[in-house]
Scaffold this motif. Structure first.
Motif, PDB file in Angstrom:
ATOM      1  N   ARG A 109       0.847  -1.212   0.000  1.00  0.00           N
ATOM      2  CA  ARG A 109       0.000   0.000   0.000  1.00  0.00           C
ATOM      3  C   ARG A 109       0.879   1.257   0.000  1.00  0.00           C
ATOM      4  O   ARG A 109       0.633   2.211  -0.734  1.00  0.00           O
ATOM      5  CB  ARG A 109      -0.911  -0.025   1.223  1.00  0.00           C
ATOM      6  CG  ARG A 109      -2.093   0.895   1.117  1.00  0.00           C
ATOM      7  CD  ARG A 109      -3.003   0.783   2.327  1.00  0.00           C
ATOM      8  NE  ARG A 109      -3.642  -0.511   2.472  1.00  0.00           N
ATOM      9  CZ  ARG A 109      -3.778  -1.185   3.627  1.00  0.00           C
ATOM     10  NH1 ARG A 109      -3.302  -0.679   4.742  1.00  0.00           N
ATOM     11  NH2 ARG A 109      -4.379  -2.349   3.675  1.00  0.00           N
ATOM     12  N   ALA A 110       1.922   1.253   0.818  1.00  0.00           N
ATOM     13  CA  ALA A 110       2.802   2.428   0.901  1.00  0.00           C
ATOM     14  C   ALA A 110       3.529   2.646  -0.426  1.00  0.00           C
ATOM     15  O   ALA A 110       3.714   3.789  -0.868  1.00  0.00           O
ATOM     16  CB  ALA A 110       3.805   2.234   2.032  1.00  0.00           C
ATOM     17  N   GLU A 115       2.401   1.774  -3.379  1.00  0.00           N
ATOM     18  CA  GLU A 115       1.423   2.229  -4.370  1.00  0.00           C
ATOM     19  C   GLU A 115       1.109   3.716  -4.192  1.00  0.00           C
ATOM     20  O   GLU A 115       0.734   4.395  -5.148  1.00  0.00           O
ATOM     21  CB  GLU A 115       0.184   1.330  -4.321  1.00  0.00           C
ATOM     22  CG  GLU A 115       0.504   0.026  -5.054  1.00  0.00           C
ATOM     23  CD  GLU A 115      -0.497  -1.098  -4.883  1.00  0.00           C
ATOM     24  OE1 GLU A 115      -0.288  -2.141  -5.521  1.00  0.00           O
ATOM     25  OE2 GLU A 115      -1.464  -0.941  -4.110  1.00  0.00           O
ATOM     26  N   ALA A 116       1.330   4.227  -2.988  1.00  0.00           N
ATOM     27  CA  ALA A 116       1.132   5.674  -2.746  1.00  0.00           C
ATOM     28  C   ALA A 116       2.165   6.508  -3.512  1.00  0.00           C
ATOM     29  O   ALA A 116       1.988   7.701  -3.707  1.00  0.00           O
ATOM     30  CB  ALA A 116       1.212   5.968  -1.257  1.00  0.00           C
TER      31      ALA A 116
END
Ligand code: 5RP
Length: 232
Positions: free
Chosen positions: A153-154, A156-157
């Protein structure tokens, strides 16, 4: 054809750079193996003497063992955490010789070797030369298993796609030589690899990433016409 270029790059770099008595890091992959084979030939012939080699993966350890090349851990008394020279392959190299590594999953120890070396060299064929890193070939990020979802998730940020590397001939993910997982990260557009090398390592659970920007290696890039460009 491509093998010919890999052999040419590997042998030329070994002939130019490796000297007797060196503390030497030897890299991983289908190009770096030709460096090991050339060093092995010269060592077996007695032309290269008194080498202390640090192999960057199980694969390169086995290749060194085939030739009887003396291998040591980086913590050994022989190496004391330092190397004179490391020669390794790369997945992508930009115009400033910054690179992406870890296609073979050995990025953690490869980075340790690169950053512990006084001199650093890359061997590649011309297909590896790119304008921007991380857009075509994904940047591997080694993470501890517990960080799989959070780290993805990080990443993809940052505007990237993060894909858990799957094993071949084993169900499930690749497990690295250090018991970790790899997220292969492809960026949608050009990023600053110097900034990203640091930023990615700030994500909790990330062990290391495949941007190599803090050493400026000499690049041995083999061309299809049989020449090798040596680029500093
Ligand atoms: C392994 C690596 C390799 O050096 C990189 O993947 C290049 O491999 P090849 O020469 O087989 O294309 O970083 O972790």
């Amino acid at each position: 054809m491509n093998d010919t270029m890999k052999i040419l790059a590997g042998r030329t770099a070994a002939d130019d750079l490796v000297k007797s008595g060196m503390k030497l890091g030897l890299g991983t992959g289908s190009t770096a193996v030709h460096v090991i084979n050339r060093v092995g030939e010269l060592f077996a012939a007695g032309t290269l003497k008194a080498l202390a080699v640090f192999p960057t993966s199980f694969q390169s350890l086995m290749d060194c063992e085939k030739w009887g090349i003396p291998v040591f851990t980086l913590n050994s008394r022989e190496l004391e955490g330092g190397l004179d020279l490391t020669i390794d392959g790369a997945d992508e190299v930009d115009g400033e010789n910054r690179c992406v590594k870890g296609g073979g999953g050995a990025l953690l120890i490869e980075k340790l070797a690169a950053y512990a070396s006084t001199s650093y060299a890359l061997v590649a064929d011309e297909r590896k030369l790119v304008e921007s890193l991380g857009i075509t070939f994904p940047v591997p990020v080694e993470i501890i298993p517990e960080a799989r979802v959070q780290a993805a998730r990080a990443l993809e940020a940052f505007g990237a796609r993060a894909v858990l590397r799957a094993a071949l001939r084993k169900a499930g993910p690749v497990i690295t030589e250090h018991g970790n997982l790899i997220l292969d990260v492809t960026f949608a557009e050009s990023v600053d690899p110097v900034v990203m090398e640091d930023e990615i390592n700030r994500i909790p659970g990330v062990v290391e990433n495949g941007f190599f920007t803090r050493r400026r290696p000499v690049l041995y890039a083999a061309r299809g016409d049989g020449t090798v460009e040596v680029r500093t």
